[in-house]
Design a protein around this motif. Structure first.
Motif, PDB file in Angstrom:
ATOM      1  N   PHE A  99      -1.400  93.437  58.096  1.00 28.58           N
ATOM      2  CA  PHE A  99      -1.640  92.187  58.448  1.00 28.58           C
ATOM      3  C   PHE A  99      -1.893  91.244  57.462  1.00 28.58           C
ATOM      4  O   PHE A  99      -3.088  91.115  57.029  1.00 28.58           O
TER       5      PHE A  99
ATOM      6  N   HIS B 230      -3.979  95.781  60.370  1.00 34.20           N
ATOM      7  CA  HIS B 230      -2.387  96.024  60.418  1.00 34.20           C
ATOM      8  C   HIS B 230      -1.790  95.304  61.913  1.00 34.20           C
ATOM      9  O   HIS B 230      -2.333  95.254  62.705  1.00 34.20           O
ATOM     10  N   TYR B 231      -0.465  95.001  61.878  1.00 32.70           N
ATOM     11  CA  TYR B 231       0.263  94.755  62.766  1.00 32.70           C
ATOM     12  C   TYR B 231       0.441  95.650  63.896  1.00 32.70           C
ATOM     13  O   TYR B 231       0.625  96.800  63.564  1.00 32.70           O
TER      14      TYR B 231
ATOM     15  N   GLY C 148      -2.391  90.577  65.455  1.00 28.75           N
ATOM     16  CA  GLY C 148      -2.873  91.455  64.235  1.00 28.75           C
ATOM     17  C   GLY C 148      -4.089  90.894  63.623  1.00 28.75           C
ATOM     18  O   GLY C 148      -4.398  91.555  62.883  1.00 28.75           O
TER      19      GLY C 148
ATOM     20  N   GLU D  22       5.267  97.922  63.193  1.00 35.18           N
ATOM     21  CA  GLU D  22       3.833  98.242  63.388  1.00 35.18           C
ATOM     22  C   GLU D  22       3.320  99.282  62.113  1.00 35.18           C
ATOM     23  O   GLU D  22       3.850 100.009  61.696  1.00 35.18           O
TER      24      GLU D  22
ATOM     25  N   GLY E 192       2.794  87.531  65.407  1.00 31.17           N
ATOM     26  CA  GLY E 192       1.607  87.976  64.735  1.00 31.17           C
ATOM     27  C   GLY E 192       0.405  87.883  65.088  1.00 31.17           C
ATOM     28  O   GLY E 192      -0.535  88.370  64.435  1.00 31.17           O
TER      29      GLY E 192
END
Length: 250
Positions: free
Chosen positions: A69, A112-113, A107, A65, A104
């Protein structure tokens, strides 16, 4: 020939690398691209880079986290868990991702994830550069639709457990869902290994670990399933489907 029992592979389930004109057998986007009349060599001309990533060992993180991304990834082998940690340090499992499925996607909305992704067993991935994927999707409506379809599927799975279902319904829906997803990849729909611990299953289903064990034990006693450690066999698929139907809406 009997289907392979997940996570074991055979020639039908083992991911290959494709060749000059054919896609890897676990590519989540190949059909969308082929529908546009484009083969692998044509995609290469468009500089779509796919990176083979792994093997990752159990406990290895694919992303965390807050990481920037820049890519989505298709699981080629193994199981990936996605989760978040709240301000009190409590983990919340978001999902389990099997061969042929994408991680993913959540994201895409930001830079960002928004969660963590960790390997639960030996994992192999195909990593897709998302900026290049987005450029390609703008030129290929079929690929864009596939991305939307995958996003919708993720959202739908997350919503399934939001209602006030019983523990039996939640567990039945989890097992039936796993069975269907594995079958779609060529694995046995009846026999598979639970690659995630009971604590993770309970966390995902919003059940206490002891409730997970109790429900599985009762399912075993009622001959709905056969449980031997992490090995599981669906004995009465019709009864499990009936129990899971309100959750899965099918």
């Amino acid at each position: 020939m009997r289907p392979a029992v997940f996570p074991n592979n055979d020639a039908r389930t083992l991911s290959d690398d494709g060749d000059a004109l054919h896609f890897c057998s676990t590519c989540a986007f190949s059909q969308a691209c082929m529908d546009q009349g484009m083969d692998k060599s044509a995609l290469g001309d468009l500089h779509v880079l796919v990176e083979h990533y792994g093997p990752l060992a159990p406990g290895d993180h694919i992303f965390r986290e807050g990481d920037r991304f820049d890519a989505i990834a298709a699981v080629r082998a193994g199981t990936v868990k996605t989760y978040v940690v709240d301000p009190d340090g409590q983990e919340h499992v978001l999902g389990f991702h099997l061969p042929g499925e994408i991680i993913g996607l959540n994201g895409i909305d930001g830079e960002h994830y928004p969660c963590n992704a960790v390997a639960l067993d030996t994992v192999m991935l195909c990593r897709f550069s998302f900026p290049k994927m987005a450029v390609l999707a703008a030129r290929m409506p079929g690929l864009q639709r596939q991305l939307f379809r995958l996003l919708s599927r993720d959202i739908g799975r997350a919503e399934l457990l939001a209602a006030d279902w019983s523990a039996d319904q939640r567990m039945a829906a989890f097992l039936v869902g796993l069975s269907q997803r594995l079958q779609s990849r060529g694995f046995s729909a009846r026999r598979f290994q639970l690659s995630m611990p009971r604590t993770d299953i309970g966390n995902y289903l919003r059940l206490a670990p002891e409730t997970v064990s109790r429900v599985l034990r009762r399912f075993h006693q009622e001959q709905l399933v056969r449980v031997d450690g992490r090995e599981l066999e669906l004995l009465d698929a019709d009864a499990l489907h009936a129990l899971a139907a309100p959750v899965l809406r099918n």
